[in-house]
Design an enzyme around this catalytic site. Structure first.
Site, PDB file in Angstrom:
ATOM      1  N   ARG A 126     -16.960 110.132  41.172  1.00 47.65           N
ATOM      2  CA  ARG A 126     -16.701 109.011  41.892  1.00 47.65           C
ATOM      3  C   ARG A 126     -15.247 108.833  42.018  1.00 47.65           C
ATOM      4  O   ARG A 126     -14.892 108.442  43.196  1.00 47.65           O
ATOM      5  CB  ARG A 126     -17.235 107.749  41.257  1.00 47.65           C
ATOM      6  CG  ARG A 126     -17.044 106.498  41.592  1.00 47.65           C
ATOM      7  CD  ARG A 126     -17.752 105.126  41.336  1.00 47.65           C
ATOM      8  NE  ARG A 126     -17.501 104.665  39.929  1.00 47.65           N
ATOM      9  CZ  ARG A 126     -18.204 103.999  39.117  1.00 47.65           C
ATOM     10  NH1 ARG A 126     -19.316 103.465  39.570  1.00 47.65           N
ATOM     11  NH2 ARG A 126     -17.727 103.401  38.130  1.00 47.65           N
ATOM     12  N   ARG A 149     -15.630 102.517  27.540  1.00 46.84           N
ATOM     13  CA  ARG A 149     -16.739 101.814  28.155  1.00 46.84           C
ATOM     14  C   ARG A 149     -17.990 102.216  27.733  1.00 46.84           C
ATOM     15  O   ARG A 149     -19.193 101.517  27.743  1.00 46.84           O
ATOM     16  CB  ARG A 149     -16.688 102.044  29.717  1.00 46.84           C
ATOM     17  CG  ARG A 149     -15.361 101.335  30.456  1.00 46.84           C
ATOM     18  CD  ARG A 149     -15.175 102.021  31.784  1.00 46.84           C
ATOM     19  NE  ARG A 149     -16.049 102.043  32.876  1.00 46.84           N
ATOM     20  CZ  ARG A 149     -16.115 102.723  33.843  1.00 46.84           C
ATOM     21  NH1 ARG A 149     -15.129 103.566  34.132  1.00 46.84           N
ATOM     22  NH2 ARG A 149     -17.050 102.607  34.855  1.00 46.84           N
TER      23      ARG A 149
HETATM   24  P1  AMP Z   1     -18.282  97.512  35.997  1.00 47.53           P
HETATM   25  O1  AMP Z   1     -17.885  97.337  37.365  1.00 47.53           O
HETATM   26  O2  AMP Z   1     -19.380  96.686  35.940  1.00 47.53           O
HETATM   27  O3  AMP Z   1     -18.245  98.528  35.512  1.00 47.53           O
HETATM   28  O4  AMP Z   1     -17.183  96.631  35.219  1.00 47.53           O
HETATM   29  C1  AMP Z   1     -15.859  96.892  35.073  1.00 47.53           C
HETATM   30  C2  AMP Z   1     -14.934  96.260  34.009  1.00 47.53           C
HETATM   31  O5  AMP Z   1     -15.022  94.955  34.209  1.00 47.53           O
HETATM   32  C3  AMP Z   1     -15.838  96.391  32.617  1.00 47.53           C
HETATM   33  O6  AMP Z   1     -15.363  97.693  32.032  1.00 47.53           O
HETATM   34  C4  AMP Z   1     -15.101  95.227  31.760  1.00 47.53           C
HETATM   35  O7  AMP Z   1     -13.863  95.229  31.553  1.00 47.53           O
HETATM   36  C5  AMP Z   1     -15.238  94.141  33.069  1.00 47.53           C
HETATM   37  N1  AMP Z   1     -16.647  93.487  33.077  1.00 47.53           N
HETATM   38  C6  AMP Z   1     -17.445  93.567  33.895  1.00 47.53           C
HETATM   39  N2  AMP Z   1     -18.755  92.783  33.567  1.00 47.53           N
HETATM   40  C7  AMP Z   1     -18.556  92.252  32.509  1.00 47.53           C
HETATM   41  C8  AMP Z   1     -19.165  91.593  31.754  1.00 47.53           C
HETATM   42  N3  AMP Z   1     -20.345  90.924  32.062  1.00 47.53           N
HETATM   43  N4  AMP Z   1     -18.693  91.030  30.402  1.00 47.53           N
HETATM   44  C9  AMP Z   1     -17.528  91.594  29.859  1.00 47.53           C
HETATM   45  N5  AMP Z   1     -16.699  92.489  30.752  1.00 47.53           N
HETATM   46  C10 AMP Z   1     -17.203  92.760  32.235  1.00 47.53           C
END
Ligand code: AMP
Length: 192
Positions: A126, A149
């Site tokens: 990606r 992550r």
């Molecule tokens: P994602 O796009 O879902 O991979 O989210 C990217 C980043 O945003 C994550 O690695 C977290 O730092 C933050 N994040 C997104 N959703 C959440 C959540 N529900 N709780 C805590 N951090 C979040």
């Protein structure tokens, strides 16, 4: 119909949410997208979460629950798809309470099952694709942040699989299949 797409980073949650938006007029609620938007627009909250996100750690429950609470009062279309939320047991409890307060239900939790080698390949791919298309890769799509992550997922999010299994909401789908086959499996769950 309100559903959760559950799975580690790179499992295909965003891709499948997009397909459901197109096919069923559902509304995608991606906390990751909301946080990235806050980061880009430079709001106080965005500034606060930027370094945490780039490192691959989870932001506080309070922040993401607040973001979701706001959106639940908006347009619901064919139902909400929670994409990347909840990610902790506290968030899962909060979502249950928010939906109950609205008189809404959670209809399915779809777990996209994949293995770690594929996740790393997909995320590295990606990042490469984004750069090849003339853009920039997500700040957290690098090997170091990805390790964090994945660890955050296994420590804090994967317990939700047991939580929703016990509630009777969990449906597992093979996330290693082709994009269209995964979409068909999800459709079969939703139409059952
Ligand atoms: P994602 O796009 O879902 O991979 O989210 C990217 C980043 O945003 C994550 O690695 C977290 O730092 C933050 N994040 C997104 N959703 C959440 C959540 N529900 N709780 C805590 N951090 C979040």
């Amino acid at each position: 119909m309100n559903i959760i797409l559950l799975g580690p980073p790179g499992a295909g949650k965003g891709t499948q949410a997009g397909k459901l938006v197109d096919a069923r007029n559902m509304v995608q609620l991606s906390t990751g997208d909301m946080l990235r938007a806050a980061k880009t627009s430079g709001t106080d909250m965005g500034k606060k979460v930027a370094a945490i996100m780039d490192a691959g750690e989870l932001v506080t429950d309070e922040i993401v629950i607040g973001l979701i609470e706001e959106k639940l009062d908006g347009e619901a279309g064919g139902g909400f798809i929670f994409d990347g939320f909840p990610r902790t047991l506290a968030q899962a409890d909060a979502l249950g309470e928010l939906l109950e307060r609205k008189g809404a239900t959670l209809d399915a939790v779809i777990e996209l099952q994949v293995n770690d080698d594929v996740l790393v390949e997909r995320i590295v791919g990606r990042a490469r694709d984004a750069v090849a298309a003339g853009g920039t890769a997500r700040a957290d799509d690098n090997e170091e942040s990805l390790k964090v992550r994945l660890m955050e997922y296994y420590k804090k999010t994967s317990p939700l699989i047991g939580y929703y299994y016990a509630k009777g909401d969990l449906k597992a789908v093979d996330g290693l299949a082709s994009m269209d086959d995964v979409a068909s499996s999800i459709a079969a769950v939703l139409d059952a």
